[in-house]
Design a protein around this motif. Structure first.
Motif, short mmCIF file in Angstrom:
data_model
loop_
_atom_site.label_atom_id
_atom_site.label_comp_id
_atom_site.label_asym_id
_atom_site.label_seq_id
_atom_site.Cartn_x
_atom_site.Cartn_y
_atom_site.Cartn_z
N GLY A 128 -19.15 9.44 -13.52
CA GLY A 128 -18.57 8.19 -13.07
C GLY A 128 -17.35 8.44 -12.21
N THR A 129 -16.58 7.41 -11.98
CA THR A 129 -15.37 7.50 -11.18
C THR A 129 -14.20 6.88 -11.94
OG1 THR A 129 -15.72 5.36 -10.06
CG2 THR A 129 -16.73 7.31 -9.06
N THR A 130 -13.00 7.16 -11.44
CA THR A 130 -11.79 6.56 -11.99
C THR A 130 -11.07 5.82 -10.88
OG1 THR A 130 -11.60 8.39 -13.56
CG2 THR A 130 -9.66 7.00 -13.27
N GLY A 131 -10.74 4.58 -11.13
CA GLY A 131 -10.06 3.77 -10.13
C GLY A 131 -9.20 2.71 -10.79
N GLY A 249 -9.82 8.97 -5.42
CA GLY A 249 -9.68 9.10 -6.87
C GLY A 249 -10.51 10.27 -7.37
N THR A 250 -10.94 10.18 -8.59
CA THR A 250 -11.72 11.27 -9.16
C THR A 250 -13.16 10.83 -9.42
OG1 THR A 250 -11.02 10.69 -11.41
CG2 THR A 250 -9.77 12.39 -10.27
N ARG A 251 -14.05 11.78 -9.27
CA ARG A 251 -15.42 11.66 -9.74
C ARG A 251 -15.55 12.69 -10.85
NH1 ARG A 251 -21.11 13.17 -6.60
NH2 ARG A 251 -22.49 12.47 -8.28
N TRP A 252 -15.98 12.26 -11.99
CA TRP A 252 -15.98 13.14 -13.14
C TRP A 252 -17.36 13.20 -13.77
CZ3 TRP A 252 -17.78 10.05 -16.82
CH2 TRP A 252 -17.46 8.68 -16.76
N THR A 253 -17.55 14.19 -14.60
CA THR A 253 -18.72 14.24 -15.46
C THR A 253 -18.25 14.50 -16.88
OG1 THR A 253 -19.07 16.63 -15.21
CG2 THR A 253 -20.20 15.20 -13.64
#
Length: 342
Positions: A128-131, A249-253
């Motif tokens: 997902g992402t963080t925003g 921002g970040t894309r994370w797993t």
């Protein structure tokens, strides 16, 4: 990291290591991050019991594992940047891939992730992402930049910061035009100042689930949030919106890992393999609103065309993965400790 769902079985955190039989799987996971029907499906298939304990703060999760919790659980679901740390400490196993034939179902970008080449110690669960999540009826101006947190002149209303260190520091780094993985001492000193000031003006820190619920309920206008949490809140109230700030921002797993002292590693392998079945992977993503690493699941996913969950290419170009910083993580920990103490 990340995670909202009404239909979830929560089990109180264990305070002692209980006797565990071969028919019981213990999972340590983010709060609200696994649909009930997925757990029940595995229990019915394997004739076992799944016990789920949860956390909201990865630092607290690491502390619990180091204090003996690693003997209580079989499987842990953790942020990408923590896999290397757990592997170096021997907390998680090097995977026996012969026991996970459904690894073949992973998309190429998830089968060989930079944080764990060739999926040596982990298997991607969701991404997902963080925003920023916000209530458009409560904000006093545009929400399109991390400046709504870090520039008092551009504040649009009450806001919450995120309890997860790397994500919240990453937001400050992106606001400064830096990589989320920057370890330059001078830059981190600026980050510390930004966060101390933002904390003073904010309503405090909150876990991802709680932050979104506070915005949904109107107790805060803006919060740092994970995409899936925001997506579910948007389904409840059309005034809730989610945005990746202009700075990026970040894309994370989040990944599945088997604990080295697991009382039931064989069952943990079966559960990982089960989660990689396309039908089950679709159930997970439909239930919690995050991206699947299993391409064959996409046709069965209701939100596959929703840009909050699967952002367009131009947005993804502004996103970074959080790297495993190794010993350089100490510099982040020092900044964060001072921010939390002030």
């Amino acid at each position: 990291m990340k995670k909202w769902l009404a239909l979830l079985v929560l089990v109180p955190l264990l305070t002692a290591c209980p006797k565990q039989g071969a028919s019981e799987l213990r999972v340590y996971n983010w709060s609200d991050y696994m649909p009930e029907e997925v757990i029940k499906g595995f229990e019915e298939r394997e004739k076992v019991k799944v016990v789920l304990d949860t956390y909201d703060d990865p630092e607290a999760m690491i502390s619990k594992l180091e204090a003996g919790g690693d003997t209580e659980y079989d499987l842990v679901i953790v942020s990408d940047y923590l896999i290397g740390q757990l592997a170096r400490k021997g907390t998680i196993l090097e995977l026996d891939k012969s026991k996970i034939p459904n690894l073949a179902n992973l998309g190429p970008e998830f089968a060989n992730p930079a944080f764990d080449p060739e999926s040596k110690h982990s298997v991607v669960y969701q991404w997902g992402t963080t925003g920023l999540v916000y209530r458009e009826d409560l904000v006093k101006g545009p929400v399109d930049s991390w400046a709504v947190l870090f520039d008092p002149a551009k504040s649009v209303g009450s806001f919450l910061l995120l309890t997860e260190m790397r994500e919240q520091m990453g937001a400050a780094l992106r606001y400064l035009g830096e990589s989320v993985n920057t370890t330059d001492p001078a830059v981190l000193e600026r980050v510390k100042g930004l966060l101390i000031d933002a904390k003073r003006r904010s309503q405090g820190f909150a876990g991802g689930t709680d932050a979104v619920q506070q915005v949904l309920g109107g107790n805060a206008a803006v919060a740092v949030a994970y995409s899936g949490d925001a997506f579910r809140a948007m389904e409840e109230n059309e005034k809730v919106k989610y945005v990746i700030p202009a700075e990026g921002g970040t894309r994370w797993t989040d990944s599945l890992a088997v604990l080295s002292k697991s009382p039931n590693a064989e069952l943990a392998y079966k559960f990982i393999n089960y989660l990689l079945e396309p039908e089950v992977a679709a159930q997970v993503s439909n239930g919690i609103g995050y991206g699947t690493p299993v391409p064959a699941a996409l046709p069965m996913i209701e939100a596959k065309d929703n840009p909050v969950i699967y952002p367009p290419a131009e947005v993804q170009q502004k996103l970074e993965f959080l790297a495993d910083l190794g010993p350089d993580l100490d510099a982040f920990n020092a900044v964060w400790a001072e921010v939390k103490a002030r």
